[in-house]
Design an enzyme around this catalytic site. Sequence first.
Site, PDB file in Angstrom:
ATOM      1  N   GLY A  84       0.816  -1.209   0.000  1.00 18.46           N
ATOM      2  CA  GLY A  84       0.000   0.000   0.000  1.00 18.46           C
ATOM      3  C   GLY A  84       0.851   1.262   0.000  1.00 18.46           C
ATOM      4  CB  THR A  85       3.998   2.124   1.765  1.00 16.15           C
ATOM      5  OG1 THR A  85       3.455   1.861   3.061  1.00 16.15           O
ATOM      6  CG2 THR A  85       4.960   3.288   1.836  1.00 16.15           C
ATOM      7  CB  CYS A 109       3.860   5.054  15.225  1.00 20.05           C
ATOM      8  SG  CYS A 109       5.185   4.929  16.396  1.00 20.05           S
TER       9      CYS A 109
END
Length: 373
Positions: A72-73, A310
Amino acid sequence: MSPASVYLDHNATSPIRPVALDAMGEALRAGGNPSSVHRVGRAARARVEAARRKVAELVGALPAEVVFTSGGTEANNLLLRGCGRTRILVSAVEHDSVRRAVAGAEVVPVDRDGVVDVGALEQMLAASQEPALVSVMFANNETGVLQPVRDVARIARGAGALFHCDAVQGAGKVEIDVHGMGIDYLSLSAHKLGGPAGVGALIARAGVPLATDRKGGGQESYRRAGTENVAGIAGFGAAAEAAADGLDVVMWRDHLERELQRIAPAARVFGAGASRLGNTSCISMPGVKAETQVMALDLAGICVSSGAACSSGKVGHSAVLEAMGVEPSSAAEALRISLGWNTVSGDIERLIGAWRDLYIRVSRSDMSCPQAA
Ligand code: PLP
């Protein structure tokens, strides 16, 4: 993962589906470069193209519109940098791979539930004649909140803008129809729907611009140079086909939220006022830091994330909850529980039991000051 553990962190990554593992094993054993003209190469090409059809079908796209990427990145970076537009508008709750892909993006605010403010978007687009690209996600990774994708597409089109939708968290959970919804670009990631990590796709509607500064061979119709990850792509295709049946876990999610709020009435569900993915709950344990919750639940054999997890693995500050106007003290207590294709009702009961035990334990100690019993 030990058999005794309960895995409720599918928004981070979903365990690989057996069909995906089988497809990958077959592809790895068979080998071959899809660009080779001999039979082994042609067989590898056939695997890639079969997967392309399955991925396209999952989101109502044409196979030729699928560009396989490393996830996805990469899909987000590829289109945000390659769409030919320098004026980019992104919602305030986008994933870092959208928010950080280009400098100077304009940020469209969201309401208290994390839903993009379409009125503000309309005004922002009207403020300049410069052709723009609008990027608004399908569903949020922390809260599961669904965005009004059709409205955003209509507004973007009306203003002459291109529309990108990061559907990494929505695909395989809710129905997506790229053409019917007016989406120009769509990002996908295999590991969020039971495929392997390290493979994904950008869907680029026929005719939209897509340039790349990546130099190399002509793979993916010159849109993504480099020998294809055949096994990963085959696993992605198999997972996409299996995920097309959808994910029906909303009753368990609702039961879970009801029970946790019965144990601690002040527990807050973030994004509760909006439509959400049925698999996601972002909920606070009053007076208890998310880090403490994640560690205690881990000791009880339950894998979940903090709402503000994160990529470094640390509990960070949540830009999503901040954009929703959540006070930092409340955001710091947010746990993200995400269900998936292999969740069973016993997992939910174990989580409820462990959450209750922790809450009672902490309530009785001096470690916190819970707001309700
Ligand atoms: N977009 C969203 C909404 C995500 O949740 C993630 C991963 O968490 C990504 C993009 C990045 O996908 P990948 O891990 O395949 O690079």
